[in-house]
Design an enzyme around this catalytic site. Structure first.
Site, PDB file in Angstrom:
ATOM      1  N   ALA A  35       0.846  -1.203   0.000  1.00  0.00           N
ATOM      2  CA  ALA A  35       0.000   0.000   0.000  1.00  0.00           C
ATOM      3  C   ALA A  35       0.879   1.249   0.000  1.00  0.00           C
ATOM      4  O   ALA A  35       2.037   1.215   0.428  1.00  0.00           O
ATOM      5  CB  ALA A  35      -0.902   0.005   1.224  1.00  0.00           C
ATOM      6  N   ASP A  36       0.324   2.359  -0.507  1.00  0.00           N
ATOM      7  CA  ASP A  36       0.984   3.650  -0.314  1.00  0.00           C
ATOM      8  C   ASP A  36       0.104   4.494   0.603  1.00  0.00           C
ATOM      9  O   ASP A  36      -0.959   4.042   1.046  1.00  0.00           O
ATOM     10  CB  ASP A  36       1.278   4.336  -1.653  1.00  0.00           C
ATOM     11  CG  ASP A  36       0.025   4.621  -2.470  1.00  0.00           C
ATOM     12  OD1 ASP A  36      -1.068   4.742  -1.871  1.00  0.00           O
ATOM     13  OD2 ASP A  36       0.134   4.728  -3.698  1.00  0.00           O
ATOM     14  N   SER A  37       0.547   5.711   0.887  1.00  0.00           N
ATOM     15  CA  SER A  37      -0.160   6.519   1.890  1.00  0.00           C
ATOM     16  C   SER A  37      -1.608   6.795   1.466  1.00  0.00           C
ATOM     17  O   SER A  37      -2.505   6.856   2.304  1.00  0.00           O
ATOM     18  CB  SER A  37       0.588   7.831   2.133  1.00  0.00           C
ATOM     19  OG  SER A  37       0.664   8.554   0.926  1.00  0.00           O
ATOM     20  N   LEU A  38      -1.840   6.929   0.160  1.00  0.00           N
ATOM     21  CA  LEU A  38      -3.202   7.194  -0.301  1.00  0.00           C
ATOM     22  C   LEU A  38      -4.090   5.963  -0.155  1.00  0.00           C
ATOM     23  O   LEU A  38      -5.285   6.065   0.134  1.00  0.00           O
ATOM     24  CB  LEU A  38      -3.197   7.656  -1.759  1.00  0.00           C
ATOM     25  CG  LEU A  38      -2.505   8.988  -2.010  1.00  0.00           C
ATOM     26  CD1 LEU A  38      -2.562   9.342  -3.483  1.00  0.00           C
ATOM     27  CD2 LEU A  38      -3.140  10.102  -1.187  1.00  0.00           C
ATOM     28  N   ASP A  39      -3.486   4.779  -0.333  1.00  0.00           N
ATOM     29  CA  ASP A  39      -4.260   3.546  -0.125  1.00  0.00           C
ATOM     30  C   ASP A  39      -4.725   3.474   1.327  1.00  0.00           C
ATOM     31  O   ASP A  39      -5.825   3.005   1.617  1.00  0.00           O
ATOM     32  CB  ASP A  39      -3.407   2.315  -0.448  1.00  0.00           C
ATOM     33  CG  ASP A  39      -3.066   2.217  -1.924  1.00  0.00           C
ATOM     34  OD1 ASP A  39      -3.899   2.627  -2.745  1.00  0.00           O
ATOM     35  OD2 ASP A  39      -1.960   1.747  -2.253  1.00  0.00           O
TER      36      ASP A  39
END
Lengths: 78, 419
Positions: A35-39
């Site tokens: 995941a990234d921060s937006l996920d």
């Protein structure tokens, strides 16, 4: 697995497209699940919808693992 | 002078999820237009479109082939189509394994006319119903037009020019023309160029219907509704999809033994300076674009064998034809001219790219695709071969593709066989 943990796992699988057995309570959203921060923003929104809890930004920032999310939800859901 | 050739093709259209399926269906005279299945159209004036078919259809599109699951969830369909078509083009060109150095010389120029309208619509409803705290964090970058080029460059590691054209229905043609110039100028050796669109959603259909641009009189006969040059034409039918081509510097392509489809020899651009939606009644802008493309190509009118018309199945068809006659001669100097929008509808920002690919394939196979539904040709079409109903074998050494868009933006691109 508790009912909350089950439902958290299902949401994570649906959003990140990862195998269910990888979504352990110890798994880190970023390091283990891609995941990234937006996920994570999106996941937090999905948790709020599913469990009817509000997860403020400062609390959301501390959620790093699947277990962190499960614990927060269990402590705060109505 | 650096020359620019086409070495790879990729298509997602209402007639197929790849180049060969789309092309064989087109040449067979099939139609990709049908009733809109994606949402309830009972209160819409226009109820038909050229939808990209679902994966279980004989020529359906499976997004899982080339687009990551997470990306599919985050972005609008036009970006999904663009990524898939770009992947097809890279595979077709045999460029899957570029070195880091080669990737620095490879760029992307894929645009869209409108962008992520379905996502803008659905997230606006979320905003209204649930408030700003429920708007997706992927809302912005999942709808932006240049995320076609952005997503493709990220997926394939392409670090050359990253460009994205927004010129309504001329987008696909401008994308290809601009990219070819970048190669000519030495900015890149390889460019992925094209256009994508997907606006078959309630507000997209309603908006074009309210602008009186869509066919609304033949909802019960979808396959007959797109009928360029026919007296009974009554507005365009919306299509969706993407077309992406690999453009490559000629010596670069030769050195690696690439398959070369055609050369991009001419590119003309102009503005109508007339009206927001209607073309200039004398087609002056169209004429200027075609003339410039011919001059750049150093070709004579008689050298053009095939014109893929903008031909949207509106009043503008005969204006374009009159302009083409002024440029090429009353009988178009023997060129055939057809509108493939009769089979797939109008792909808006994707149209110019998809139709450029049809020109390239016409050169490859020496066949011109048909204008379907041309039962009763309008006045002014006499003496011109509009390829009614059936595809035809003929010599095609050079082909010209026209694209015109709202705002009065015109582009013409000429492709030529490489001997």
């Amino acid at each position: 697995m508790s009912d909350t943990a089950d439902r958290v796992q299902k949401i994570v699988v649906e959003h990140l497209g990862v195998e269910a057995d990888k979504v352990t309570q110890d798994a880190s959203f970023i390091d283990d699940l891609g995941a990234d921060s937006l996920d994570i923003v999106e996941l937090v929104m999905a948790f709020e919808e599913e469990f009817g809890v509000e997860i403020p930004d400062d609390a959301a920032e501390k959620i790093a693992t699947v277990g962190d999310a499960t614990k927060y939800i269990e402590e705060h859901k109505g | 002078m650096r020359r620019v050739v086409v070495t790879g093709l990729g298509l997602v259209t209402p007639l197929g999820a790849d180049v060969e399926t789309t092309w064989s269906n087109l040449i067979a005279g099939k139609s990709g237009i049908g009733p809109i299945t994606r949402f309830d159209v009972s209160d819409q004036k226009a109820k038909i479109a050229g939808e990209v078919k679902p994966a279980d259809h004989p020529w359906g599109f499976d997004p899982n082939k080339r687009v990551d699951f997470k990306v599919q969830r985050q972005v609008d369909p036009f970006i999904v189509y663009a990524i898939d078509a770009a992947g097809q083009a890279i595979e077709d060109a045999g460029l899957e394994n570029m070195t880091d150095e080669e990737k620095e010389r490879a760029g992307v120029s894929i645009g869209s006319g409108i962008g992520g309208l379905p996502g803008i619509e659905s997230e606006s409803l979320v905003l209204a119903e649930k408030g700003p705290g429920r708007v997706s964090p992927h809302f912005v970058h999942g709808r932006l037009i240049n995320l076609t080029s952005g997503q493709v460059s990220i997926k394939y590691g392409l670090m050359g020019p990253n460009h994205s054209v927004v010129t309504a229905c001329s987008t696909g043609a401008h994308s290809i023309g601009d990219a070819a110039r970048m190669i000519k100028d030495g900015d890149a050796d390889v460019m992925l160029a094209g256009g994508a669109e997907s606006t078959i959603n309630p507000i997209g259909i309603a908006g074009f219907a309210q602008a009186k641009a869509l066919n609304m009189s033949m909802n019960d006969q979808p396959e007959k509704a797109s009928r360029p040059y026919d007296k009974g034409r009554d507005g365009f039918v919306m299509g969706e999809g993407a077309g992406v081509i690999v453009l490559e510097e000629y010596e670069h392509a030769k050195a690696r033994g690439a398959k070369i489809y055609a050369e991009v020899v001419g590119y003309g651009l102009s503005g109508d300076a007339y009206h927001v939606t209607a073309p200039h009644p004398e087609g002056r802008g169209a004429e200027l674009a075609m003339k410039m493309a011919l001059r750049k190509a150093d070709l004579q009118p008689g050298d053009i064998d095939y014109v893929n018309a903008h031909g949207t199945s509106t009043m503008a068809d005969t204006i374009e034809l009159a302009a083409a006659k002024r440029v090429l001669g009353d009988d178009l100097s023997g060129a055939s001219m057809s509108s493939t929008k009769s089979a797939i509808g109008h792909l808006l920002g994707g149209a110019g790219a998809v139709e450029a690919i049809f020109c390239v394939l016409a050169i490859r196979d020496q066949v011109v695709p048909p204008t379907l539904n041309l039962d009763d040709p309008d006045e002014g079409t006499e003496g011109v071969d509009l390829v009614p109903h059936h595809a035809r074998k003929r010599e095609v050494k050079a082909a010209l593709s026209n694209s015109f868009g709202f705002g009065g933006t015109n582009a013409s691109v000429i492709f030529k066989k490489v001997d």
